[in-house]
Design a protein around this motif. Structure first.
Motif, mmCIF file in Angstrom:
data_model
loop_
_atom_site.group_PDB
_atom_site.id
_atom_site.type_symbol
_atom_site.label_atom_id
_atom_site.label_comp_id
_atom_site.label_asym_id
_atom_site.label_seq_id
_atom_site.Cartn_x
_atom_site.Cartn_y
_atom_site.Cartn_z
ATOM 1 N N ARG A 1 2.694 7.160 6.825
ATOM 2 C CA ARG A 1 3.953 6.792 6.244
ATOM 3 C C ARG A 1 4.027 6.269 5.008
ATOM 4 N N ASN A 2 2.979 6.337 4.255
ATOM 5 C CA ASN A 2 2.909 5.819 2.897
ATOM 6 C C ASN A 2 2.899 4.263 2.958
ATOM 7 N N VAL A 3 2.427 3.321 3.739
ATOM 8 C CA VAL A 3 2.424 1.978 3.704
ATOM 9 C C VAL A 3 1.140 1.489 3.222
ATOM 10 N N ARG A 4 0.992 0.669 2.426
ATOM 11 C CA ARG A 4 -0.008 0.291 1.837
ATOM 12 C C ARG A 4 -0.564 -0.915 2.535
ATOM 13 N N VAL A 5 -1.666 -1.053 3.474
ATOM 14 C CA VAL A 5 -2.016 -2.165 3.907
ATOM 15 C C VAL A 5 -3.158 -2.891 3.365
ATOM 16 N N HIS A 6 -2.568 -4.135 3.099
ATOM 17 C CA HIS A 6 -3.723 -4.932 2.283
ATOM 18 C C HIS A 6 -4.291 -6.377 3.320
ATOM 19 N N GLY A 7 -5.628 -6.599 3.167
ATOM 20 C CA GLY A 7 -5.805 -7.920 3.643
ATOM 21 C C GLY A 7 -5.639 -8.829 2.817
ATOM 22 N N ASN A 8 -6.067 -10.150 3.704
ATOM 23 C CA ASN A 8 -6.055 -11.610 2.713
ATOM 24 C C ASN A 8 -4.797 -12.010 2.560
ATOM 25 N N ILE A 9 -3.973 -12.496 3.717
ATOM 26 C CA ILE A 9 -2.750 -13.156 3.774
ATOM 27 C C ILE A 9 -3.296 -14.527 3.699
ATOM 28 N N LYS B 1 15.219 -6.601 -6.310
ATOM 29 C CA LYS B 1 13.930 -6.803 -5.249
ATOM 30 C C LYS B 1 14.436 -6.235 -3.985
ATOM 31 N N ARG B 2 14.863 -4.949 -3.993
ATOM 32 C CA ARG B 2 15.150 -4.314 -2.488
ATOM 33 C C ARG B 2 14.296 -3.131 -2.602
ATOM 34 N N ASN B 3 13.617 -2.451 -3.571
ATOM 35 C CA ASN B 3 12.934 -1.340 -3.629
ATOM 36 C C ASN B 3 11.501 -1.344 -3.957
ATOM 37 N N CYS B 4 10.939 -2.230 -3.325
ATOM 38 C CA CYS B 4 9.603 -2.356 -3.835
ATOM 39 C C CYS B 4 8.326 -1.449 -3.386
ATOM 40 N N THR B 5 7.261 -1.433 -3.722
ATOM 41 C CA THR B 5 6.288 -0.579 -3.189
ATOM 42 C C THR B 5 5.846 -0.920 -1.579
ATOM 43 N N ASN B 6 5.401 -0.225 -0.756
ATOM 44 C CA ASN B 6 5.313 -0.206 0.605
ATOM 45 C C ASN B 6 4.229 -1.079 1.074
ATOM 46 N N ILE B 7 4.036 -2.445 0.565
ATOM 47 C CA ILE B 7 2.681 -3.055 0.655
ATOM 48 C C ILE B 7 3.088 -3.922 2.108
ATOM 49 N N LEU B 8 1.928 -4.064 2.920
ATOM 50 C CA LEU B 8 2.060 -4.536 4.199
ATOM 51 C C LEU B 8 0.663 -5.505 4.350
ATOM 52 N N PHE B 9 1.131 -6.740 4.262
ATOM 53 C CA PHE B 9 -0.190 -7.711 4.433
ATOM 54 C C PHE B 9 -0.783 -7.976 5.836
ATOM 55 N N MET C 1 0.484 3.788 9.915
ATOM 56 C CA MET C 1 1.088 3.298 8.705
ATOM 57 C C MET C 1 0.678 3.913 7.433
ATOM 58 N N ILE C 2 -0.475 4.554 7.216
ATOM 59 C CA ILE C 2 -1.191 5.221 6.012
ATOM 60 C C ILE C 2 -0.241 6.643 5.952
#
Length: 230
Positions: A222-230, A156-164, A219-220
């Protein structure tokens, strides 16, 4: 439950009493076996000491607004619109309000760096403000970790770049707007977001557009995937 969480709080301390019930949430998390470490970057104010004493962070910084001078000078050299706007009143607004968001962005980065320099291992990091009340996360922690772990390796150290974030939406002009009051991601995602931040920004917030769009585009890029709804 064996989760380690870093809570990085940034920004002016003047409204910290609005978010004081967050302390009850932190106590609840700890009672359920969750390790939660707090890191705070804030600005000089008569309330700063009381604010810090209540949260008892692992580490903190109470900065003088003069630390923003190099950033203001940087953008004055980099952007014509910014340079043409610079005046004593303009600089004072940047330092004492959220105008241009440069003080906010700087404080966000500094609170993250406090966490990073400890070299402690965290399952995820929450970035928040002192006037935000965090609650109801306990029942959702496993859900969040499942989402973050979708593409994780076994450790669990290399996951996809998700930011909520709380929400993401587009306006009629195609600009993407987000609510940055709370952000949640793996620690390394915040490393990506705050690398050279805010000096890496190509636009000047609130002069060349909405600060929501600018940080989203950053963020985009830098390949960070921004997700709404936390």
């Amino acid at each position: 439950m064996d989760n380690n969480i870093a809570l990085c709080i940034s920004g002016l301390p003047d409204s910290f009493k609005k978010g004081i019930n967050t302390l009850k949430t932190l106590k609840e998390w700890r009672s359920k076996g969750i390790n939660i470490d707090t890191y705070i970057h804030t600005w000089e104010s008569p309330l700063a000491g009381e604010y810090i004493n209540l949260y008892k962070p692992v580490d903190y910084i109470i900065d003088n607004q003069e630390v923003l001078d190099p950033i203001i000078n940087f953008f004055a050299k980099k952007h014509i619109k910014f340079r043409d706007t610079v005046s004593a009143e303009f600089i004072n607004k940047i330092k004492t309000t959220n105008y241009t968001c440069l003080s906010q962005f700087y404080s966000m980065k500094e609170s993250h760096l406090l966490c990073k320099k400890t070299n402690r291992k965290y399952d995820f990091v929450i970035r928040s403000r002192c006037d935000i009340v965090l609650k109801d996360f306990v029942s959702n922690i496993d859900h969040v970790l499942t989402k973050l772990s979708k593409y994780d390796t076994h450790n669990k150290r290399n996951c996809t770049n998700i930011l909520f974030v709380p929400w993401v939406r587009s306006d009629e002009r195609g600009n993407t707007h987000t609510d940055w009051c709370v952000m949640l991601a793996r620690p390394y995602v915040f490393d990506i977001v705050f690398d050279l931040f805010p000096l890496c920004l190509d636009k000047v917030p609130k002069l060349d557009g909405s600060e929501h769009s600018i940080i989203y585009e950053h963020m985009i890029s830098r390949n960070v995937r921004v997700h709404g709804n936390i």
